[in-house]
Design an enzyme around this catalytic site. Structure first.
Site, PDB file in Angstrom:
ATOM      1  N   SER A 146     -28.535   3.930   8.519  1.00 42.32           N
ATOM      2  CA  SER A 146     -28.082   2.796   7.708  1.00 42.32           C
ATOM      3  C   SER A 146     -26.937   2.110   8.446  1.00 42.32           C
ATOM      4  O   SER A 146     -26.218   2.757   9.220  1.00 42.32           O
ATOM      5  CB  SER A 146     -27.570   3.316   6.360  1.00 42.32           C
ATOM      6  N   TYR A 159     -22.138   9.494   2.099  1.00 44.39           N
ATOM      7  CA  TYR A 159     -23.258   8.709   2.647  1.00 44.39           C
ATOM      8  C   TYR A 159     -22.945   8.217   4.063  1.00 44.39           C
ATOM      9  O   TYR A 159     -23.739   8.399   4.986  1.00 44.39           O
ATOM     10  CB  TYR A 159     -23.553   7.537   1.718  1.00 44.39           C
TER      11      TYR A 159
HETATM   12  N1  LIG Z   1     -32.137   0.686   0.069  1.00 47.18           N
HETATM   13  C1  LIG Z   1     -31.185   0.413   0.943  1.00 47.18           C
HETATM   14  O1  LIG Z   1     -30.415  -0.566   0.779  1.00 47.18           O
HETATM   15  C2  LIG Z   1     -30.999   1.259   2.167  1.00 47.18           C
HETATM   16  C3  LIG Z   1     -30.118   0.782   3.150  1.00 47.18           C
HETATM   17  C4  LIG Z   1     -29.926   1.551   4.290  1.00 47.18           C
HETATM   18  C5  LIG Z   1     -30.610   2.741   4.459  1.00 47.18           C
HETATM   19  N2  LIG Z   1     -31.449   3.179   3.472  1.00 47.18           N
HETATM   20  C6  LIG Z   1     -32.111   4.457   3.682  1.00 47.18           C
HETATM   21  O2  LIG Z   1     -33.508   4.283   3.563  1.00 47.18           O
HETATM   22  C7  LIG Z   1     -34.090   5.504   3.109  1.00 47.18           C
HETATM   23  C8  LIG Z   1     -34.962   5.203   1.901  1.00 47.18           C
HETATM   24  O3  LIG Z   1     -34.129   4.679   0.888  1.00 47.18           O
HETATM   25  P1  LIG Z   1     -34.702   3.853  -0.359  1.00 47.18           P
HETATM   26  O4  LIG Z   1     -33.744   2.768  -0.613  1.00 47.18           O
HETATM   27  O5  LIG Z   1     -36.123   3.557  -0.155  1.00 47.18           O
HETATM   28  O6  LIG Z   1     -34.487   4.944  -1.508  1.00 47.18           O
HETATM   29  P2  LIG Z   1     -35.388   5.462  -2.719  1.00 47.18           P
HETATM   30  O7  LIG Z   1     -36.240   4.361  -3.263  1.00 47.18           O
HETATM   31  O8  LIG Z   1     -34.470   6.189  -3.610  1.00 47.18           O
HETATM   32  O9  LIG Z   1     -36.375   6.509  -1.980  1.00 47.18           O
HETATM   33  C9  LIG Z   1     -35.888   7.697  -1.473  1.00 47.18           C
HETATM   34  C10 LIG Z   1     -37.072   8.546  -1.078  1.00 47.18           C
HETATM   35  O10 LIG Z   1     -36.582   9.790  -0.554  1.00 47.18           O
HETATM   36  C11 LIG Z   1     -37.257  10.847  -1.205  1.00 47.18           C
HETATM   37  N3  LIG Z   1     -36.432  12.045  -1.265  1.00 47.18           N
HETATM   38  C12 LIG Z   1     -35.190  12.183  -1.793  1.00 47.18           C
HETATM   39  N4  LIG Z   1     -34.802  13.470  -1.722  1.00 47.18           N
HETATM   40  C13 LIG Z   1     -35.833  14.149  -1.151  1.00 47.18           C
HETATM   41  C14 LIG Z   1     -36.054  15.502  -0.828  1.00 47.18           C
HETATM   42  N5  LIG Z   1     -35.131  16.444  -1.075  1.00 47.18           N
HETATM   43  N6  LIG Z   1     -37.236  15.867  -0.256  1.00 47.18           N
HETATM   44  C15 LIG Z   1     -38.188  14.934  -0.009  1.00 47.18           C
HETATM   45  N7  LIG Z   1     -38.030  13.631  -0.289  1.00 47.18           N
HETATM   46  C16 LIG Z   1     -36.873  13.244  -0.861  1.00 47.18           C
HETATM   47  C17 LIG Z   1     -37.590  10.316  -2.593  1.00 47.18           C
HETATM   48  O11 LIG Z   1     -38.724  10.992  -3.103  1.00 47.18           O
HETATM   49  P3  LIG Z   1     -38.733  12.140  -4.251  1.00 47.18           P
HETATM   50  O12 LIG Z   1     -37.635  11.822  -5.205  1.00 47.18           O
HETATM   51  O13 LIG Z   1     -40.109  12.028  -4.814  1.00 47.18           O
HETATM   52  O14 LIG Z   1     -38.531  13.403  -3.491  1.00 47.18           O
HETATM   53  C18 LIG Z   1     -37.959   8.884  -2.255  1.00 47.18           C
HETATM   54  O15 LIG Z   1     -39.319   8.819  -1.852  1.00 47.18           O
HETATM   55  C19 LIG Z   1     -32.921   6.451   2.807  1.00 47.18           C
HETATM   56  O16 LIG Z   1     -32.724   7.292   3.907  1.00 47.18           O
HETATM   57  C20 LIG Z   1     -31.751   5.505   2.655  1.00 47.18           C
HETATM   58  O17 LIG Z   1     -30.522   6.118   2.947  1.00 47.18           O
HETATM   59  C21 LIG Z   1     -31.662   2.474   2.327  1.00 47.18           C
END
Ligand SMILES: NC(=O)c1ccc[n+]([C@@H]2O[C@H](COP(=O)([O-])OP(=O)(O)OC[C@H]3O[C@@H](n4cnc5c(N)ncnc54)[C@H](OP(=O)(O)O)[C@@H]3O)[C@@H](O)[C@H]2O)c1
Length: 260
Positions: A146, A159
């Site tokens: 990120s 984070y």
């Molecule tokens: N959205 C943003 O603005 C943003 C910005 C920068 C970086 N990111 C990064 O992008 C990635 C995805 O984020 P997102 O925004 O798409 O979040 P999200 O919609 O909350 O999705 C997170 C995913 O991670 C999975 N997950 C969480 N804990 C887990 C575990 N213990 N084992 C297996 N799977 C797990 C969740 O699935 P389950 O709950 O089904 O396990 C879900 O599929 C993350 O690494 C986040 O830090 C996001």
């Protein structure tokens, strides 16, 4: 020595962790629609089944696992490889979580949980695919970090720490994997509208749709540049913050985020 190249659908399977929601879900769908067979990992089996049903028939294979469980995540990857007779050629290590925090309410359990999923979970998934890729001298691994990893941001004690560690991890891996014929990419998104950011109660500049974020990721991985970061303007502002001195950084970001 041949230079690593981006993986292609004919090389094998794509594997995405964190595929049940947000960025991972959209990338899984987009890859499946562009010819990849995608192994989708997350904890929620029901969500993975719904995802598979949305994709072209047989293109998304659910493989539920908790990334914090090294054995389970390795077993999920191995099982699908054995069932399909195809190796994982592209691994997108995306599972992650964000819990806003602050010094006053510092919660060790929440800190540990974020380190377990974001950092150790990524290492667990890496360990499941990297040795075979090195042995084959081919493959592509993308680590989703990120822009919050560029520098310590307010309300991101855990984070920012985990995401900075992932950036360093990808940079360090690059030296070895380059010689091993395996491509490594670092994905640094800014704010993307997903269930993770829907919980935020603070302004999110340059918020991007998940569809656009996925387009950037899929295109960036196919191009094979080390870092894929977006939205560009926001990422470049935060990159510039990496080189400003602390005397400028703290007042500037503190004022901009209402923390001063
Ligand atoms: N959205 C943003 O603005 C943003 C910005 C920068 C970086 N990111 C990064 O992008 C990635 C995805 O984020 P997102 O925004 O798409 O979040 P999200 O919609 O909350 O999705 C997170 C995913 O991670 C999975 N997950 C969480 N804990 C887990 C575990 N213990 N084992 C297996 N799977 C797990 C969740 O699935 P389950 O709950 O089904 O396990 C879900 O599929 C993350 O690494 C986040 O830090 C996001």
């Amino acid at each position: 020595m041949t230079a690593p190249r981006p993986a292609r659908p004919e090389d094998g399977l794509a594997w995405i962790t964190g595929a049940s929601s947000g960025i991972g879900r959209q990338v899984a769908l987009d890859l499946a629609r562009s010819g990849w067979t995608v192994v989708a990992t997350a904890r929620r089996q029901g969500e993975l089944a719904r995802l598979a049903a949305e994709a072209p028939q047989g293109r998304i294979i659910p493989a539920a696992a908790d990334v914090t469980d090294a054995g389970a995540v390795a077993e999920a990857a191995r099982r699908v490889e054995a069932e399909t007779g195809r190796p994982i050629a592209l691994a997108i290590l995306n599972a992650g979580t964000y819990l806003p925090d602050s010094a006053a309410g510092f919660d060790l359990a929440a800190f540990t949980a974020q380190v377990s999923v974001n950092l150790i979970g990524t290492a667990n998934a890496l360990a499941a695919v990297m040795p075979a890729m090195i042995a084959r001298r081919s493959g592509q691994i993308a680590i989703v970090s990120s822009v919050a990893g560029y520098r310590g941001l307010p309300r991101a004690i855990a984070y920012s720490a985990t995401k900075a560690a992932l950036i360093a991890m990808a940079e360090s891996l690059r030296f070895d994997l380059d010689r091993a014929g395996v491509m490594i990419n670092l994905i640094n998104p800014g704010f993307v509208k997903t269930p993770l950011t829907d919980r935020n109660d603070f302004p999110m500049p340059f918020l991007m749709s998940v569809e656009e974020a996925s387009r950037r990721i899929v295109a960036g991985l196919a191009r094979g540049r080390f870092e894929v970061c977006f939205p560009r303007r926001f990422a470049y502002i935060l990159k510039a913050m990496r080189i400003v001195p602390y005397a400028v950084y703290f007042p500037l970001v503190g004022r901009g985020t209402g923390r001063r």
